[in-house]
Design a protein around this motif. Sequence first.
Motif, short mmCIF file in Angstrom:
data_model
loop_
_atom_site.label_atom_id
_atom_site.label_comp_id
_atom_site.label_asym_id
_atom_site.label_seq_id
_atom_site.Cartn_x
_atom_site.Cartn_y
_atom_site.Cartn_z
N ASN A 54 0.82 -1.22 0.00
CA ASN A 54 0.00 0.00 0.00
C ASN A 54 0.85 1.26 0.00
O ASN A 54 0.58 2.21 -0.73
N LEU A 55 1.90 1.27 0.84
CA LEU A 55 2.80 2.42 0.90
C LEU A 55 3.49 2.61 -0.44
O LEU A 55 3.56 3.74 -0.97
N ALA A 56 4.00 1.52 -1.00
CA ALA A 56 4.69 1.61 -2.29
C ALA A 56 3.73 2.12 -3.37
O ALA A 56 4.10 2.97 -4.19
N GLN A 57 2.50 1.62 -3.36
CA GLN A 57 1.49 2.06 -4.34
C GLN A 57 1.17 3.55 -4.14
O GLN A 57 1.04 4.30 -5.11
N ASN A 58 1.03 3.98 -2.88
CA ASN A 58 0.76 5.40 -2.59
C ASN A 58 1.86 6.30 -3.14
O ASN A 58 1.57 7.33 -3.77
N VAL A 59 3.11 5.92 -2.92
CA VAL A 59 4.24 6.76 -3.35
C VAL A 59 4.28 6.86 -4.87
O VAL A 59 4.42 7.95 -5.44
N VAL A 60 4.15 5.72 -5.56
CA VAL A 60 4.20 5.72 -7.02
C VAL A 60 3.03 6.52 -7.61
O VAL A 60 3.22 7.32 -8.53
N CYS A 61 1.82 6.31 -7.08
CA CYS A 61 0.64 7.03 -7.60
C CYS A 61 0.70 8.52 -7.26
O CYS A 61 0.18 9.35 -8.01
N TYR A 66 1.08 13.72 -9.71
CA TYR A 66 1.73 15.05 -9.74
C TYR A 66 2.25 15.34 -11.15
O TYR A 66 2.06 16.45 -11.67
N ILE A 67 2.88 14.34 -11.76
CA ILE A 67 3.39 14.51 -13.13
C ILE A 67 2.24 14.76 -14.11
O ILE A 67 2.31 15.64 -14.98
N MET A 68 1.14 13.99 -13.96
CA MET A 68 -0.01 14.16 -14.86
C MET A 68 -0.64 15.55 -14.73
O MET A 68 -1.05 16.16 -15.72
N ILE A 69 -0.72 16.06 -13.48
CA ILE A 69 -1.28 17.40 -13.26
C ILE A 69 -0.40 18.45 -13.95
O ILE A 69 -0.91 19.37 -14.60
#
Length: 332
Positions: A54-61, A66-69
């Motif tokens: 979950n933590l790894a998924q949170n960090v990547v997403c 942020y990049i997409m925005i």
Amino acid sequence: MEAHGSGFRRVFVLAFCVAGIWSAYIYQGVLQETLSTKRFGSDGKRFEHLSFLNLAQNVVCLIWSYIMIKLWSSRITGGAPWWTYWSAGITNTIGPAMGIEALKYISYPAQVLAKSSKMIPVMLMGTLVYGIKYTFPEFLCTFLVAGGVSTFALLKTSSKTISKLAHPNAPLGYGLCFLNLAFDGFTNATQDSISARYTKTSAWDIMLGMNLWGTIYNVIYMFGWPHGTGYHAIEFCRQHPEAAWDILLYCLCGAVGQNFIFLTISRFGSLANTTITTTRKFVSIVVSSVLSGNPLSSKQWGCVVMVFSGLSYQIYLKWRKLQKLQRKRKTT
């Protein structure tokens, strides 16, 4: 001719969305099952720290959104402030963690089926708390799903499947899945409330806010004391690089899948997205049974068909309701 070309492009984009959602989430399911059942390295150790996913998924997403925005968002102000997601972030941290932890106790197909029964707590809460009256077809959908999941849970699981589980315990596994659904319900309701209050909030804003708070809560939980689970997870990945690679791919699949979900909803609506994700879950069970060696008995396959018949009928009811609304709008 122009209309024909436009129709072809629409079909092509829909096929692209289906392929994207299916490939991203089916492969993520394979990786999730691998991380929960595989023995890594010469010492044959299991990756016991599944909540670290979950933590790894949170960090990547968080990084991805942020990049997409920065790349695609033309709006500067008007979205929901980052701090409004704090409460939804709590349930969005606890709920998925419970769903992943359930894989220690029940098989992946069982987990997928249990998590597909979201309509059951929704209808129970609607009836008991808010006094909502549901139609007979809606109750029929719920009966098919609830009956299929409960019968699947009562049927004997193959010894081959049980041998892969870290700590076989069906009541605990299913209990974690249903708690996952309860927390997801609160998360979805809070997200809807935020979107209603701040109408200029984009999907990327929601993804950024949710994963920001998820990262904060998970870092505190996993690294907030000297012997937190985060330290053990990182040490395991250091000793077994293969597990670290699987975790990275798992996270990237989730981020890519979110892209296709947002594209589907924006172009074709939430009903099309629900249809695609529901059929994806069925294919995930087939893939798990065939490729990952989780054999299901004929009775268990009957339960799977029963659950997805209920889900398919629910999609059809939503489609019919949508058609009626569109006809009313045209007449008025």
